[in-house]
Design an enzyme around this catalytic site. Structure first.
Site: not given
Length: 373
Positions: A29, A61, A105, A187, A233, A304, A327
Protein backbone atom coordinates in the site's frame (compact mmCIF):
# COMPACT_ATOMS: atom_id res chain seq x y z
CA UNK A 1 20.96 -22.36 -12.77
CA UNK A 2 19.54 -21.41 -9.40
CA UNK A 3 15.90 -22.23 -8.68
CA UNK A 4 15.25 -18.56 -7.93
CA UNK A 5 16.17 -17.75 -11.53
CA UNK A 6 14.40 -20.66 -13.16
CA UNK A 7 11.06 -20.09 -14.93
CA UNK A 8 7.70 -21.14 -13.52
CA UNK A 9 4.36 -21.37 -15.30
CA UNK A 10 1.22 -20.52 -13.35
CA UNK A 11 -1.89 -22.23 -14.75
CA UNK A 12 -5.16 -20.55 -15.67
CA UNK A 13 -8.21 -21.31 -17.80
CA UNK A 14 -6.85 -19.16 -20.63
CA UNK A 15 -3.49 -20.97 -20.54
CA UNK A 16 -0.32 -20.75 -18.51
CA UNK A 17 1.44 -17.55 -17.52
CA UNK A 18 5.18 -18.20 -17.62
CA UNK A 19 7.27 -16.18 -15.18
CA UNK A 20 10.93 -15.69 -16.04
CA UNK A 21 12.07 -16.28 -12.46
CA UNK A 22 10.59 -16.95 -9.01
CA UNK A 23 10.73 -13.40 -7.59
CA UNK A 24 7.42 -11.58 -7.07
CA UNK A 25 6.94 -7.97 -5.97
CA UNK A 26 4.35 -8.30 -3.23
CA UNK A 27 1.53 -5.73 -2.94
CA UNK A 28 2.54 -2.68 -0.91
CA UNK A 29 0.00 0.00 0.00
CA UNK A 30 1.28 3.45 -0.96
CA UNK A 31 -1.58 5.57 0.46
CA UNK A 32 -1.08 8.00 -2.41
CA UNK A 33 -4.31 7.85 -4.41
CA UNK A 34 -6.73 10.77 -4.74
CA UNK A 35 -10.37 9.69 -4.49
CA UNK A 36 -9.21 6.20 -5.38
CA UNK A 37 -7.35 7.37 -8.49
CA UNK A 38 -3.74 6.43 -9.22
CA UNK A 39 -1.34 9.39 -9.25
CA UNK A 40 2.16 10.28 -10.40
CA UNK A 41 3.45 8.57 -7.26
CA UNK A 42 2.15 5.29 -8.65
CA UNK A 43 3.73 6.04 -12.02
CA UNK A 44 7.14 6.44 -10.40
CA UNK A 45 6.60 3.50 -8.03
CA UNK A 46 5.42 1.04 -10.68
CA UNK A 47 7.94 2.00 -13.36
CA UNK A 48 10.70 1.60 -10.78
CA UNK A 49 9.52 -1.86 -9.71
CA UNK A 50 8.90 -2.99 -13.28
CA UNK A 51 12.67 -2.49 -13.67
CA UNK A 52 13.45 -4.43 -10.48
CA UNK A 53 14.41 -7.79 -11.97
CA UNK A 54 11.34 -9.49 -10.49
CA UNK A 55 9.16 -11.76 -12.62
CA UNK A 56 5.84 -10.13 -11.71
CA UNK A 57 4.68 -6.91 -10.05
CA UNK A 58 1.63 -7.02 -7.79
CA UNK A 59 -0.26 -3.74 -7.51
CA UNK A 60 -1.21 -2.80 -3.97
CA UNK A 61 -4.52 -3.58 -2.24
CA UNK A 62 -7.07 -1.99 -4.56
CA UNK A 63 -10.51 -1.35 -3.12
CA UNK A 64 -13.54 -2.76 -4.90
CA UNK A 65 -15.82 -0.17 -3.25
CA UNK A 66 -15.15 3.33 -1.96
CA UNK A 67 -16.04 2.36 1.62
CA UNK A 68 -13.82 -0.71 1.31
CA UNK A 69 -10.66 1.41 1.31
CA UNK A 70 -8.31 1.14 4.26
CA UNK A 71 -7.69 4.89 4.17
CA UNK A 72 -9.04 7.83 2.15
CA UNK A 73 -5.80 7.69 0.12
CA UNK A 74 -6.04 4.04 -0.96
CA UNK A 75 -6.18 2.95 -4.58
CA UNK A 76 -9.54 1.92 -6.05
CA UNK A 77 -11.12 0.15 -8.98
CA UNK A 78 -14.79 0.65 -8.18
CA UNK A 79 -15.93 2.74 -11.16
CA UNK A 80 -14.88 3.88 -14.61
CA UNK A 81 -13.13 6.96 -13.20
CA UNK A 82 -10.77 4.91 -11.02
CA UNK A 83 -10.34 2.36 -13.81
CA UNK A 84 -9.29 5.10 -16.24
CA UNK A 85 -6.74 6.55 -13.83
CA UNK A 86 -5.27 3.16 -12.98
CA UNK A 87 -5.18 2.05 -16.60
CA UNK A 88 -3.57 5.24 -17.91
CA UNK A 89 -0.94 5.25 -15.16
CA UNK A 90 -0.12 1.57 -15.60
CA UNK A 91 0.17 1.95 -19.37
CA UNK A 92 2.65 4.80 -18.94
CA UNK A 93 4.66 2.81 -16.41
CA UNK A 94 4.79 -0.20 -18.70
CA UNK A 95 6.22 1.96 -21.47
CA UNK A 96 9.17 2.77 -19.21
CA UNK A 97 10.22 -0.81 -18.48
CA UNK A 98 10.72 -4.24 -20.03
CA UNK A 99 7.59 -6.33 -20.47
CA UNK A 100 6.58 -7.80 -17.13
CA UNK A 101 3.36 -9.52 -16.05
CA UNK A 102 1.26 -7.47 -13.66
CA UNK A 103 -1.01 -8.79 -10.92
CA UNK A 104 -3.49 -6.69 -8.95
CA UNK A 105 -4.66 -7.37 -5.41
CA UNK A 106 -8.40 -6.72 -5.08
CA UNK A 107 -9.53 -5.97 -1.56
CA UNK A 108 -12.15 -4.77 0.86
CA UNK A 109 -10.99 -3.54 4.26
CA UNK A 110 -14.16 -4.40 6.19
CA UNK A 111 -13.98 -3.24 9.80
CA UNK A 112 -10.42 -1.92 9.24
CA UNK A 113 -11.68 0.67 6.73
CA UNK A 114 -11.78 4.41 7.42
CA UNK A 115 -8.30 4.53 8.92
CA UNK A 116 -5.86 7.43 8.99
CA UNK A 117 -2.70 7.19 6.91
CA UNK A 118 0.03 5.21 8.70
CA UNK A 119 2.23 8.29 9.08
CA UNK A 120 -0.77 10.08 10.59
CA UNK A 121 -1.32 7.42 13.24
CA UNK A 122 -3.29 4.81 11.31
CA UNK A 123 -6.28 4.88 13.66
CA UNK A 124 -10.02 4.91 12.96
CA UNK A 125 -11.22 8.18 11.44
CA UNK A 126 -14.48 9.76 12.49
CA UNK A 127 -16.83 11.34 9.97
CA UNK A 128 -15.59 14.76 11.09
CA UNK A 129 -12.04 13.65 10.21
CA UNK A 130 -13.06 12.49 6.74
CA UNK A 131 -13.88 8.93 7.66
CA UNK A 132 -16.96 6.76 7.18
CA UNK A 133 -18.81 3.94 8.91
CA UNK A 134 -16.98 0.62 8.43
CA UNK A 135 -18.80 -2.68 8.09
CA UNK A 136 -17.77 -6.24 8.85
CA UNK A 137 -19.10 -9.74 9.43
CA UNK A 138 -20.16 -8.83 12.98
CA UNK A 139 -20.52 -5.66 15.03
CA UNK A 140 -17.12 -6.24 16.63
CA UNK A 141 -14.51 -3.46 16.47
CA UNK A 142 -10.87 -4.04 15.57
CA UNK A 143 -9.83 -2.35 18.85
CA UNK A 144 -11.95 -2.53 22.03
CA UNK A 145 -11.82 1.27 22.36
CA UNK A 146 -13.40 1.83 18.93
CA UNK A 147 -17.10 2.08 18.05
CA UNK A 148 -18.29 -1.14 16.40
CA UNK A 149 -18.64 -1.57 12.66
CA UNK A 150 -21.98 -2.27 11.07
CA UNK A 151 -22.75 -5.98 10.74
CA UNK A 152 -23.25 -6.74 7.07
CA UNK A 153 -26.58 -8.10 5.91
CA UNK A 154 -26.69 -10.94 3.41
CA UNK A 155 -27.87 -8.45 0.78
CA UNK A 156 -24.89 -6.18 1.48
CA UNK A 157 -22.55 -9.16 1.28
CA UNK A 158 -23.92 -10.01 -2.16
CA UNK A 159 -23.29 -6.42 -3.24
CA UNK A 160 -19.65 -6.67 -2.09
CA UNK A 161 -19.27 -10.02 -3.88
CA UNK A 162 -20.57 -8.39 -7.05
CA UNK A 163 -18.18 -5.46 -6.56
CA UNK A 164 -15.25 -7.92 -6.57
CA UNK A 165 -16.62 -9.38 -9.80
CA UNK A 166 -16.98 -6.03 -11.55
CA UNK A 167 -13.51 -4.92 -10.39
CA UNK A 168 -12.06 -8.14 -11.80
CA UNK A 169 -13.74 -7.44 -15.12
CA UNK A 170 -12.27 -3.93 -15.12
CA UNK A 171 -8.83 -5.37 -14.37
CA UNK A 172 -9.17 -7.74 -17.31
CA UNK A 173 -10.00 -4.82 -19.61
CA UNK A 174 -6.77 -3.16 -18.46
CA UNK A 175 -4.78 -6.22 -19.67
CA UNK A 176 -3.76 -7.11 -16.14
CA UNK A 177 -2.36 -10.64 -16.19
CA UNK A 178 -3.30 -11.95 -12.75
CA UNK A 179 -5.56 -11.17 -9.80
CA UNK A 180 -4.92 -11.83 -6.13
CA UNK A 181 -7.93 -11.65 -3.80
CA UNK A 182 -6.99 -10.28 -0.39
CA UNK A 183 -8.08 -12.67 2.36
CA UNK A 184 -5.32 -11.74 4.82
CA UNK A 185 -4.15 -9.14 7.33
CA UNK A 186 -7.49 -8.69 9.06
CA UNK A 187 -9.37 -7.29 6.06
CA UNK A 188 -12.90 -8.30 5.12
CA UNK A 189 -12.45 -11.81 3.69
CA UNK A 190 -10.07 -12.69 6.52
CA UNK A 191 -12.60 -11.27 8.99
CA UNK A 192 -15.17 -13.78 7.74
CA UNK A 193 -12.66 -16.62 8.11
CA UNK A 194 -11.60 -15.79 11.66
CA UNK A 195 -13.80 -16.61 14.68
CA UNK A 196 -12.27 -13.56 16.33
CA UNK A 197 -14.00 -11.18 13.91
CA UNK A 198 -16.88 -13.39 12.75
CA UNK A 199 -19.45 -14.23 15.40
CA UNK A 200 -22.47 -14.40 13.11
CA UNK A 201 -25.30 -16.80 13.93
CA UNK A 202 -26.48 -17.35 10.33
CA UNK A 203 -25.05 -19.56 7.58
CA UNK A 204 -21.93 -17.36 7.40
CA UNK A 205 -20.73 -17.72 10.98
CA UNK A 206 -19.94 -20.29 13.64
CA UNK A 207 -18.58 -23.47 12.07
CA UNK A 208 -15.57 -23.64 9.77
CA UNK A 209 -17.81 -24.42 6.80
CA UNK A 210 -19.94 -21.37 7.52
CA UNK A 211 -16.99 -19.02 8.05
CA UNK A 212 -15.34 -19.97 4.74
CA UNK A 213 -18.63 -19.72 2.84
CA UNK A 214 -18.49 -16.03 1.88
CA UNK A 215 -14.80 -15.98 0.83
CA UNK A 216 -15.47 -19.07 -1.29
CA UNK A 217 -18.51 -17.42 -2.85
CA UNK A 218 -16.46 -14.33 -3.71
CA UNK A 219 -13.69 -16.44 -5.21
CA UNK A 220 -16.08 -18.58 -7.26
CA UNK A 221 -17.86 -15.49 -8.61
CA UNK A 222 -14.57 -13.88 -9.68
CA UNK A 223 -13.34 -17.13 -11.22
CA UNK A 224 -16.48 -17.25 -13.35
CA UNK A 225 -15.68 -13.92 -15.05
CA UNK A 226 -11.86 -13.90 -15.04
CA UNK A 227 -9.97 -16.56 -16.99
CA UNK A 228 -6.45 -15.32 -16.20
CA UNK A 229 -4.29 -16.38 -13.28
CA UNK A 230 -6.33 -16.05 -10.08
CA UNK A 231 -4.98 -16.53 -6.58
CA UNK A 232 -5.54 -15.67 -2.99
CA UNK A 233 -3.54 -14.07 -0.20
CA UNK A 234 -4.17 -15.62 3.19
CA UNK A 235 -3.16 -15.09 6.77
CA UNK A 236 -2.15 -18.60 7.77
CA UNK A 237 -2.71 -17.85 11.44
CA UNK A 238 -4.16 -15.09 13.60
CA UNK A 239 -1.37 -15.70 16.15
CA UNK A 240 -4.15 -15.82 18.77
CA UNK A 241 -5.29 -18.90 20.67
CA UNK A 242 -8.62 -20.23 19.34
CA UNK A 243 -8.33 -18.01 16.26
CA UNK A 244 -7.81 -18.88 12.60
CA UNK A 245 -4.83 -21.22 12.23
CA UNK A 246 -2.70 -23.02 9.66
CA UNK A 247 -4.72 -26.24 9.70
CA UNK A 248 -7.89 -24.30 8.84
CA UNK A 249 -5.96 -22.35 6.20
CA UNK A 250 -4.78 -25.61 4.65
CA UNK A 251 -8.33 -26.92 4.37
CA UNK A 252 -9.52 -23.57 3.01
CA UNK A 253 -6.73 -23.73 0.40
CA UNK A 254 -7.85 -27.21 -0.66
CA UNK A 255 -11.41 -25.97 -1.10
CA UNK A 256 -10.46 -22.86 -3.05
CA UNK A 257 -8.20 -24.96 -5.29
CA UNK A 258 -11.27 -27.03 -6.21
CA UNK A 259 -12.89 -23.77 -7.38
CA UNK A 260 -10.02 -23.02 -9.74
CA UNK A 261 -7.45 -21.20 -7.62
CA UNK A 262 -4.03 -20.99 -9.28
CA UNK A 263 -1.80 -19.87 -6.39
CA UNK A 264 -1.82 -19.03 -2.70
CA UNK A 265 0.24 -16.23 -1.14
CA UNK A 266 0.93 -17.06 2.50
CA UNK A 267 1.20 -14.31 5.11
CA UNK A 268 -0.19 -14.12 8.67
CA UNK A 269 -1.80 -11.97 11.37
CA UNK A 270 -3.65 -8.69 11.26
CA UNK A 271 -7.07 -9.51 12.66
CA UNK A 272 -6.49 -8.90 16.37
CA UNK A 273 -4.40 -6.59 18.57
CA UNK A 274 -3.91 -9.63 20.84
CA UNK A 275 -1.69 -11.33 18.26
CA UNK A 276 1.68 -12.54 19.49
CA UNK A 277 3.87 -12.91 16.43
CA UNK A 278 7.17 -14.77 16.65
CA UNK A 279 9.00 -12.49 14.21
CA UNK A 280 12.31 -13.61 12.75
CA UNK A 281 13.96 -14.28 9.37
CA UNK A 282 11.58 -16.22 7.10
CA UNK A 283 9.19 -16.62 10.06
CA UNK A 284 6.17 -17.34 7.84
CA UNK A 285 7.87 -19.87 5.57
CA UNK A 286 6.83 -22.95 7.64
CA UNK A 287 3.20 -21.95 7.07
CA UNK A 288 3.81 -21.75 3.32
CA UNK A 289 5.36 -25.21 3.37
CA UNK A 290 2.45 -26.76 5.27
CA UNK A 291 -0.18 -25.16 3.02
CA UNK A 292 1.74 -26.11 -0.12
CA UNK A 293 1.96 -29.72 1.00
CA UNK A 294 -1.72 -29.84 1.98
CA UNK A 295 -3.17 -28.14 -1.11
CA UNK A 296 -0.74 -28.71 -3.96
CA UNK A 297 -1.18 -25.07 -4.97
CA UNK A 298 1.68 -22.97 -6.31
CA UNK A 299 2.73 -21.16 -3.15
CA UNK A 300 4.30 -17.76 -2.50
CA UNK A 301 6.38 -17.35 0.64
CA UNK A 302 6.83 -13.88 2.14
CA UNK A 303 8.04 -12.30 5.38
CA UNK A 304 11.55 -11.15 6.31
CA UNK A 305 13.10 -12.81 3.29
CA UNK A 306 15.89 -10.39 2.49
CA UNK A 307 18.93 -12.30 1.20
CA UNK A 308 19.19 -13.99 -2.21
CA UNK A 309 20.72 -17.18 -0.81
CA UNK A 310 17.97 -17.29 1.82
CA UNK A 311 15.38 -17.13 -0.96
CA UNK A 312 17.20 -19.82 -2.92
CA UNK A 313 17.36 -22.11 0.10
CA UNK A 314 13.59 -21.79 0.67
CA UNK A 315 12.94 -22.96 -2.88
CA UNK A 316 15.54 -25.73 -2.72
CA UNK A 317 13.92 -27.06 0.47
CA UNK A 318 10.54 -27.27 -1.24
CA UNK A 319 8.97 -24.79 1.16
CA UNK A 320 7.46 -22.64 -1.61
CA UNK A 321 7.37 -22.18 -5.37
CA UNK A 322 7.81 -18.42 -5.47
CA UNK A 323 9.39 -15.79 -3.23
CA UNK A 324 7.52 -12.54 -2.62
CA UNK A 325 9.21 -9.44 -1.24
CA UNK A 326 7.67 -6.13 -0.22
CA UNK A 327 9.66 -3.90 2.12
CA UNK A 328 12.91 -5.30 0.74
CA UNK A 329 11.96 -3.84 -2.65
CA UNK A 330 10.99 -0.52 -1.13
CA UNK A 331 14.42 -0.30 0.45
CA UNK A 332 16.28 -1.67 -2.56
CA UNK A 333 14.29 -1.49 -5.82
CA UNK A 334 17.12 -3.35 -7.62
CA UNK A 335 17.03 -6.36 -5.30
CA UNK A 336 16.43 -8.62 -8.28
CA UNK A 337 19.58 -7.39 -9.99
CA UNK A 338 21.68 -8.04 -6.91
CA UNK A 339 20.15 -11.49 -6.50
CA UNK A 340 20.99 -12.29 -10.12
CA UNK A 341 24.58 -11.22 -9.55
CA UNK A 342 24.81 -13.33 -6.41
CA UNK A 343 23.23 -16.48 -7.85
CA UNK A 344 24.33 -16.35 -11.49
CA UNK A 345 20.93 -15.41 -12.87
CA UNK A 346 19.80 -13.04 -15.59
CA UNK A 347 17.11 -10.34 -15.56
CA UNK A 348 15.66 -7.86 -18.02
CA UNK A 349 16.27 -4.13 -17.72
CA UNK A 350 15.60 -1.05 -19.80
CA UNK A 351 18.50 -0.30 -22.18
CA UNK A 352 19.07 3.04 -20.47
CA UNK A 353 20.45 1.00 -17.56
CA UNK A 354 22.61 -1.45 -19.51
CA UNK A 355 25.89 0.39 -18.93
CA UNK A 356 25.46 0.73 -15.18
CA UNK A 357 26.68 -2.69 -14.10
CA UNK A 358 29.77 -3.16 -11.93
CA UNK A 359 32.42 -5.59 -13.14
CA UNK A 360 31.21 -8.46 -10.94
CA UNK A 361 27.68 -8.24 -12.39
CA UNK A 362 28.44 -7.75 -16.10
CA UNK A 363 26.36 -10.71 -17.29
CA UNK A 364 23.07 -10.26 -15.45
CA UNK A 365 21.38 -8.51 -18.41
CA UNK A 366 22.52 -11.20 -20.85
CA UNK A 367 24.11 -10.40 -24.19
CA UNK A 368 23.67 -6.62 -24.43
CA UNK A 369 25.81 -4.20 -26.43
CA UNK A 370 26.54 -0.55 -25.83
CA UNK A 371 28.26 1.52 -28.49
CA UNK A 372 29.90 4.94 -28.31
CA UNK A 373 32.47 7.03 -30.13
Amino acid sequence: MSLLFSPLTLPSPRGGLTLSNRIIVAPMCQYSAVNGEATDWHLAHWSNLLNSGAAMLTIEATAVTADGRITPACLGLWDERTKQALGDTLQRARQLAPHLPVCIQLAHAGRKASSALPWQGGQLLSAAQGGWQPAGPSALPQLPSEPPPTALTVVQMAQIRDAFVVAAQRAARLSIDAIELHAAHGYLLHQFLSPIANQRTDNYGGSFDNRVRFPLEVFAAVRQVFDGVLGLRVSATDWVESGWDVSQTSEFARQVKALGCDFVHVSSGGVSPQQKIAVGPAYQVPFARQIRQASGLATLAVGLITDPQQAEDILQAGDADLIALARAFLYNPRWGWEAAAALGGQVAASPQYWRCLPREAQNIFGEVRIGSR
